[in-house]
Design a protein around this motif. Sequence first.
Motif, PDB file in Angstrom:
ATOM      1  N   ASN A 494     -23.223   3.324  23.984  1.00 48.97           N
ATOM      2  CA  ASN A 494     -22.199   2.742  23.377  1.00 48.97           C
ATOM      3  C   ASN A 494     -21.018   4.040  23.132  1.00 48.97           C
ATOM      4  N   PRO A 595     -21.279  -1.722  17.682  1.00 52.30           N
ATOM      5  CA  PRO A 595     -21.290  -2.595  18.917  1.00 52.30           C
ATOM      6  C   PRO A 595     -22.745  -2.534  19.698  1.00 52.30           C
ATOM      7  N   ALA A 607     -15.869  -1.777  21.189  1.00 52.81           N
ATOM      8  CA  ALA A 607     -16.176  -2.432  20.103  1.00 52.81           C
ATOM      9  C   ALA A 607     -15.796  -3.855  19.887  1.00 52.81           C
ATOM     10  N   PRO A 608     -16.721  -4.939  19.642  1.00 56.15           N
ATOM     11  CA  PRO A 608     -16.060  -6.159  19.698  1.00 56.15           C
ATOM     12  C   PRO A 608     -15.271  -6.715  18.563  1.00 56.15           C
ATOM     13  N   VAL A 609     -14.319  -7.494  18.962  1.00 54.01           N
ATOM     14  CA  VAL A 609     -13.312  -7.655  18.047  1.00 54.01           C
ATOM     15  C   VAL A 609     -13.435  -9.161  17.612  1.00 54.01           C
ATOM     16  N   PRO A 620     -11.851 -15.012  24.313  1.00 52.65           N
ATOM     17  CA  PRO A 620     -13.190 -14.072  24.057  1.00 52.65           C
ATOM     18  C   PRO A 620     -13.879 -14.137  25.405  1.00 52.65           C
ATOM     19  N   VAL A 668      -9.122  -4.990  25.969  1.00 48.42           N
ATOM     20  CA  VAL A 668     -10.121  -4.150  26.577  1.00 48.42           C
ATOM     21  C   VAL A 668      -9.553  -3.979  28.081  1.00 48.42           C
ATOM     22  N   ILE A 674     -18.699  -5.283  28.061  1.00 51.48           N
ATOM     23  CA  ILE A 674     -18.129  -6.145  27.161  1.00 51.48           C
ATOM     24  C   ILE A 674     -19.153  -6.997  26.772  1.00 51.48           C
ATOM     25  N   SER A 675     -19.302  -7.528  25.644  1.00 49.18           N
ATOM     26  CA  SER A 675     -20.573  -8.425  25.064  1.00 49.18           C
ATOM     27  C   SER A 675     -19.983  -9.648  24.984  1.00 49.18           C
ATOM     28  N   GLN A 678     -16.858 -11.115  22.648  1.00 45.23           N
ATOM     29  CA  GLN A 678     -15.859 -10.283  22.479  1.00 45.23           C
ATOM     30  C   GLN A 678     -14.359 -10.603  22.604  1.00 45.23           C
TER      31      GLN A 678
END
Length: 684
Positions: A494, A595, A607-609, A620, A668, A674-675, A678
């Motif tokens: 990360n 994350p 970092a996921p929002v 998303p 992004v 990405i997760s 996210q």
Amino acid sequence: MAKKVKISDLVLRDAHQSLHATRMTTADMLPACPMLDKIGYNSLEAWGGATFDSCIRFLNEDPWTRLRSLKKVLPNTPIMMLLRGQNLLGYRHYADDVVDKFVEAAANNGVGVFRIFDALNDPRNLKRAAEAAKKTGKHVQMAISFATTPYHTNAKYAELAKSYAEFGADSICIKDMAGLLKPYDAYELVKAIKAKVDIPVQIHTHATTGMSVATLVKAAEAGADVLDTVISSMAMGTSHSPTETVVEMLHGTEMDTGLDIKALLEIAAYFREIRKNYAKFESSFLGADTRILVSQVPGGMLSNLESQLKEQGAADKIDDVLKEIPIVQKDCGYIPLVTPTSQIVGTQAVFNVLFGRYAKLTAETRDLVTGRYGQTPAECNADLVKKALAENKMDAVVTQRPADLITNEFSKMADEAKANGADGSVEDVLTYAMFPKVAPKFFKERANGPVTFTAPAAGGSSGASGGSYVVSVNGVDYNVVAGPAGEAMSVNVNGTAYNIGFKAAGSAAAAPVAASSGGATINAPVAGTLLKHAVAAGSQVKTGQTIIIIESMKMELEVKATADGPVQFAVQPGTQITAGQAIATIGGGAPVAAPAAPAPAAAAPAAPVAAAPSGGVAIPAPVAGTLLKHVAAAGSTVSVGQTIVMIESMKMELEIKATAAGTVHFLVAPGTQISAGQILAEIK
């Protein structure tokens, strides 16, 4: 009438591709080659398939150097490669000039037998590669991708073999990727093909379903000329039948292979030790899995499905996916499941299970059912085709040879390769052409030298040394730079560099932390299991004091405090944790979650929002993966249903569409890992 049967051994390619995600290094192959070269094999399969991709993506090896090195120590035995027709070794069709250049270069570097196949069994996708291979003077074997569907019959297979012979094939291969070919069916199929062609027939069948040894024997009885096997210490499971077993079964008969069992046992002993080096990559499908008789998933794809589902947080969905695969296969025209169709169908099945049947189509699924990969064996589901045409903005299905739509591209690839670090050789251009997203990083790091793997120490974990490479942990890839075993490893997770010392259990190195408001946050340095809290919650701890012990890669790792103060735990013992996950805080309030998605390539995950930051409509990510590109311009006005982002997940491309009309703002950047869930963009 029965006759002497020849053997091709697949230990240098398909065995480790099926068992160990294609991770065997050239250094582990070379010592065995003098032994292999003395046996008298018909050929040794050692190149092509996924080996090319794995070399540059995971091993930091030049695949062309591997081929030349193997040829040098195998002077008496032809090296066979697996070539995907117009796809070559990539996941798309290439222009004819690239096909010609690749085949010529492969022959010049050491390939003696070209095994050429097409996932759809569309002869138009094989013709150019076959013609190019014939020009080199090497042996051209054309393969039939085997499947068991209402469409596929012995008569159709025999006619296909006849068309291949007319192309100038020197031999025919029945390529049974998933172990679906039953013994008595194999007998009848070989008879049917032999009645149509007067060239050798070779049998390739995986051991996945437990039928392969019997299938090979019955095929030999029917007149098969060559059988594919693997030395016993790398056989069975998702691999192939043991060479020694088949040799002994045919010994003393009219089909006697004439191979020396004692010499084979020496080779088996060597690979028995080498296999230990790859224990961490070992597929969990090591016995006979008869579910595959229905799902028809090839051996090399099973471990990929497992890791892909883990990546999506859906490891418990494997049985649902295996049930969905034959439905997708039927809707896609009863296509055989082999790269790239196995990946396309498998990924679409995953998406169907996660989001509903065909709610989200990958770009590759759309291209498959609209003819861009070639003609499918049977008609595709009409509703699926209609949806795919609409999403591709096409009026009709492609009916011509797909490669006819591709203009010559080698010169363009040469310019791009040079701009991305290639050395100017034809081989480097072709490496870039096959994998343009991976090759630039490989060119940059090639001088660091190949990865090495070592067997796990007693009670410990396997280690690796030398250079920069990618290591897979719980099915997820991490960038790693390591010194010799026992020294500190620098792991980038990360975007944060962690120094981890792997030692004897119970004495591992300290884990680094990331500061957060209200105190120091302790993040897990690697994925694994939190074993225990070493101190009581709320107790005062000092910098350097062990507070948590985790288990990762069969090793215990002590996590130490990096500040003085009271400790609070965010994760309970026995919990599975992800790299970067907040597991404790010191001197502050609740831990701030970091994350969890790792960084498999150059870019670290954003970092996921949790929500759109400006109150707009959040867009998303439906799955974990990589953001490939912004399709719409930042700040532009978009409409409902318009594609705004393209992501890559499980090697397939997926369009992300606007769910509201308005101005799009991206959160992004392209190239970012990405997760799932996210927020990628917002629309206001």
